[in-house]
Design an enzyme around this catalytic site. Sequence first.
Site, PDB file in Angstrom:
ATOM      1  CG  HIS D  49      -2.066  -0.999   1.092  1.00 19.41           C
ATOM      2  ND1 HIS D  49      -2.989  -0.957   0.085  1.00 19.41           N
ATOM      3  CD2 HIS D  49      -2.403  -2.086   1.843  1.00 19.41           C
ATOM      4  CE1 HIS D  49      -3.859  -1.960   0.233  1.00 19.41           C
ATOM      5  NE2 HIS D  49      -3.516  -2.659   1.284  1.00 19.41           N
ATOM      6  CD  GLU D 149      -3.659  -9.015   4.576  1.00 20.22           C
ATOM      7  OE1 GLU D 149      -3.915  -7.903   5.062  1.00 20.22           O
ATOM      8  OE2 GLU D 149      -2.730  -9.171   3.752  1.00 20.22           O
ATOM      9  CG  ASP D 175      -7.353  -6.106   3.664  1.00 21.85           C
ATOM     10  OD1 ASP D 175      -8.306  -5.495   3.157  1.00 21.85           O
ATOM     11  OD2 ASP D 175      -6.182  -5.921   3.307  1.00 21.85           O
TER      12      ASP D 175
END
Lengths: 254, 254, 254, 254, 254, 254
Positions: D49, D149, D175
């Site tokens: 990210h 996740e 997540d």
Amino acid sequence: MTGTPTGNRMRREWTRGPVLGAWCTIGSPGAVELMADCGYDFLILDCQHGEFGVTELEPMLRAFGGTEVTPTVRVPHNDYFAIGHALDAGAQTIIVPMVETREQAERAARAVRYQPDGARSWAVTRAARALGSDPAAVNEQVALLLMIETATGLENAAEIASVPGVDGIFVGPADLALTMGLQPGVTAPAAGVEDALDKIAGICAEHGIVAGLAGGAEYARHGFRVLTVGNDRALLAAGRAKVDEARAAAPSTG
Amino acid sequence: MTGTPTGNRMRREWTRGPVLGAWCTIGSPGAVELMADCGYDFLILDCQHGEFGVTELEPMLRAFGGTEVTPTVRVPHNDYFAIGHALDAGAQTIIVPMVETREQAERAARAVRYQPDGARSWAVTRAARALGSDPAAVNEQVALLLMIETATGLENAAEIASVPGVDGIFVGPADLALTMGLQPGVTAPAAGVEDALDKIAGICAEHGIVAGLAGGAEYARHGFRVLTVGNDRALLAAGRAKVDEARAAAPSTG
Amino acid sequence: MTGTPTGNRMRREWTRGPVLGAWCTIGSPGAVELMADCGYDFLILDCQHGEFGVTELEPMLRAFGGTEVTPTVRVPHNDYFAIGHALDAGAQTIIVPMVETREQAERAARAVRYQPDGARSWAVTRAARALGSDPAAVNEQVALLLMIETATGLENAAEIASVPGVDGIFVGPADLALTMGLQPGVTAPAAGVEDALDKIAGICAEHGIVAGLAGGAEYARHGFRVLTVGNDRALLAAGRAKVDEARAAAPSTG
Amino acid sequence: MTGTPTGNRMRREWTRGPVLGAWCTIGSPGAVELMADCGYDFLILDCQHGEFGVTELEPMLRAFGGTEVTPTVRVPHNDYFAIGHALDAGAQTIIVPMVETREQAERAARAVRYQPDGARSWAVTRAARALGSDPAAVNEQVALLLMIETATGLENAAEIASVPGVDGIFVGPADLALTMGLQPGVTAPAAGVEDALDKIAGICAEHGIVAGLAGGAEYARHGFRVLTVGNDRALLAAGRAKVDEARAAAPSTG
Amino acid sequence: MTGTPTGNRMRREWTRGPVLGAWCTIGSPGAVELMADCGYDFLILDCQHGEFGVTELEPMLRAFGGTEVTPTVRVPHNDYFAIGHALDAGAQTIIVPMVETREQAERAARAVRYQPDGARSWAVTRAARALGSDPAAVNEQVALLLMIETATGLENAAEIASVPGVDGIFVGPADLALTMGLQPGVTAPAAGVEDALDKIAGICAEHGIVAGLAGGAEYARHGFRVLTVGNDRALLAAGRAKVDEARAAAPSTG
Amino acid sequence: MTGTPTGNRMRREWTRGPVLGAWCTIGSPGAVELMADCGYDFLILDCQHGEFGVTELEPMLRAFGGTEVTPTVRVPHNDYFAIGHALDAGAQTIIVPMVETREQAERAARAVRYQPDGARSWAVTRAARALGSDPAAVNEQVALLLMIETATGLENAAEIASVPGVDGIFVGPADLALTMGLQPGVTAPAAGVEDALDKIAGICAEHGIVAGLAGGAEYARHGFRVLTVGNDRALLAAGRAKVDEARAAAPSTG
């Protein structure tokens, strides 16, 4: 490099007739390469009004590799280091903005050539790929154009042109217009600067140096032999006309 | 950002009529910014055939700031990470090349939206500036266009168009021509692909999704509402015509 | 650019009350963008003590797009080219460090504005997006703040403040303390400089120009209207406190 | 480097108690260096990210030089090349996102270590500065943490934890919450994931591997020994509180 | 570019005798240019173990301009997009690491050439400067070398060599040694791999394709015609010997 | 930074005997790091003839992290800002080219140290990691070497050497030869400059400052204690000898 140094084609050509170039202001080697494939005689990497400085030139100068376009740099100011750095990186012709006096012309000339013609600092650098590293041979190939673009510069034009090592005068009509109290012309020299242009062309002829102008081919008939026809910004901005035209052509499908 | 998220203007507009964009292949934020000022509805940052990859998009996406141009990215391939990275960086519309099957369409759709519409990984990123960070609200704004550009893709077009989360089909006529045994057309779709174009436009209409084409405004009458009118390379390469014209105009001064 | 030039918000605001900014010294557009979303009135991209120079400003200046934060640049030194380059790139307010004399103040003023107010070189550049390219209109929007940060500068403050084109004095308390034989204060102006601050605020008021200070909001009551509350380094360095606190909270699990 | 390879301090320390780190998402070596001076045990350069990819890590990894912070990389996806590239560049601990099955865990493990423990490709690279280039010695120092996740990953946690070469499980609570039909928690794990956290910590304990969490020191009491306390974005965004506070303190001077 | 496309010199030469190259792992166009001036027949920009990825190749590929060195890229992995991107950027020969099966060989071959020989995606890119943009003509010039560097690859060598579009096998002796349970040889292929080398050279001869090796000129007598003599890291690391020698020579002056 | 500032090792060592360094002209942190691992006492990042400027030093200076090599910078010119920027970025020894007069020596000395020894501008910057941020302590650690490399400089050498704050004279034999009407020596000082070298070494001894030379260890016996043994360009260019040797060894296999 595998072959013989090739020398400064631009300065060979301008003895025979006008040479045509363009301005690069986007700091992108990919954009420079696309310009270098257009057939200009020279491209000016503009460190004064462009996105980049003299220490960021090398990636752009590599985009000239394998072409016959002469790498030319407008340095940001009349500075010994800036000129040396541009030359070390591979520039062959140097354009210095805002020259107004004989002393300034001499300063630029000292920075461009090695002893005994000037005081450039010597080192083995990227520049040797195209021009070799023999001081005398390099001195013969590099070229120096000084910009006259103020009323003071105009007044001192003859003195500036007479300085040894100055290979030409390059006129900046927008700033010249401003200092004469006129508006800068975006697409062409402003009305009111013609006399100044003719004066400078005449002085160059008299001193046996080349006259240049940030303006189009039509000025060749005024005696200018280094001319620029556009720049990268204007070429990209032409997208506006394309999209306007397309919008007119796209019929409503609703 | 200080105001309210603005959403994806391109997908709002295409419900009303054709939207017009262009391709950016030069990896220069300055070049993108000049394009963004031309008035296109969207610009496609091309990570497939452009100079740059998905991890280099952010500086270019910043060039859209303060404009109404929708930032669109063609990802290099149908990859969960590449799509997520482009969205995190601020892309609002994603174009995926070379889609040939329903399974591939589903894979792309999963990557574009968060649960429950897909499986995109959530984080607070640059994307929140324009679209916020509420998963459901983001899902409503992003758009996914799948490229059909092979004979196989053409054959499976109806299945591809029926996948939930696919907002449109975007045709790549050059590769499509190649896979049909034709030469790619550099400036316009090759003769011989028209039937394929009409077929895809029809399928899109049937499935209530938008049809797009890497081709000009004249295709709006075939039902295409996402159209591209040029690219940065072609705009810069127009320098060749300028210099040729100028050379013709520069009289010999010898 | 899609709309009307928006002008320099910072200089409009400081006529009404204090404006608050921060310093950016990390050469990262992403970091600048995060700062630009914090609600400062202006951010100073610091080319004197930051990681970057004036030719590297453009990617950082793009991070202001779509915000109302006024892009401000501290140039590294009082240099015609450096100031011109920062303005061309999109800076609206220029801060010049280490000004000590009237002559230096005049030099800076000449660099910031076009004829007839100064001698800035004109070109169509990125700056036109926010301020247009009409010389007179641009001259009205840009702002020049000169730093007084030495004993000599302090002595000549009234002369400096009286130079036409100087829009304000900005005090650098750390260097000022050093030249007065004091230690620089890391988090606040050193004790011993208060009289100097009051003197400068008084001179600014007298000459109708704004007073600024690299110091916090509490100096508003001394008459300072351009104030800075922190910088990117200090914000990141606050991680130390976070990790110390967490370490105290993490119980041994052995 | 001139001395003896120093090895992976993070994996030595977590056998004794919790180690504390932070996330770097801004692609700026200067920002990483400021973080590296804060006293974290490890920093995670986030290629999933964050702004950057695995081929852009080297300049950031150099910012760890001379510190005792263990360079850790979250690769963008479970990819042989991405993992190899991060390790070659100098990462010592690898975090792989979105692992859901035993097969995926085995794939990651193969990429992290050389023969006979895996199938990493060998070369003399930057990594040798800290860990040497003897395959067996390197295998002992590097560490692999797999992220669970998703609900599927949670279900298969025991199988994932049992794969040889997996040194720990690292939970991504945002997540995970999404795939459980919850909202992601921006500043702390969402309510509703605690049972999942305890389950994973238990499985890790059972298999003799370390448990980690993208969450603060308070989770040490749940058995997590690799914990993160913040990130660079949040530290910079704290500027908003500073400016709000200052604005409240700046009295009107009108 | 202004002249005729020049084609892939390396593949012309290897039909006549050994070609010699070197590896570039430092992501610096300046370093590549210095290497390109050394007289190698080809240089391999190494995206597997080098500092850079396929989207960062263009500035390095520009450093080949005006030389006769064939730009060669080792892609990081056997990926359709990575191969296409390297070719678009101007690579003429592609080396794919870690090929182990016929299926993998076919995948690589599909990515390297356009229809009908493969499935490369067509666009006008930088590659056209040297090879033109006619699909058939480009297909004739590009070259594909597959690396065999595992025991499995060795076993399947004949099948791999028989795939249409594979122009040669390039052996990676370090990884090959590792998978055979040997130590990688840093400066030369490890003892114990010679039989493998001879086997591969024989298979190449049988299938009429070229054999290559990451090893020196002495392997020409084993039938290898694509050979590498060093890399940029090793050349710079030779500084150690220089400084050691100088230190011995520097007499104490105390 | 985790420990105590380490100080300038180079200036401690040169009081005991010769220190040996090399020149870095390629603007690549990876190349600098490889050089920093070779065992030099110092490396000179050359902003005069190298690819990079003072604002691009930070990524290269990070490559010294964890080594004992003293980061040294040749600034492009004798400029207050350039010197300050190099020091802020982490340079510990500054080399100023082309010094010819006492006034120029004083100017350089003012830029290098804080009050009361000079007039350097104070800020918390990267430099504090190695030298702390106490002005007096920093002043004791930094070092200033002035280059004499012209006939004028040679003439004024004693005056230059007598300026407080000058820690040594560093001779540039190539430019010195040029200004004496000799050819620059590429690999060693030109014949004809020996007397000049001895004169400068004598003056340095007399003034209790160190003498340095861009030349090898054999000059230690002339009293020079700061010596350079090569540069990155020359190390990479040694590839030519390698390929020539290999070409001779590669037997024809036709």
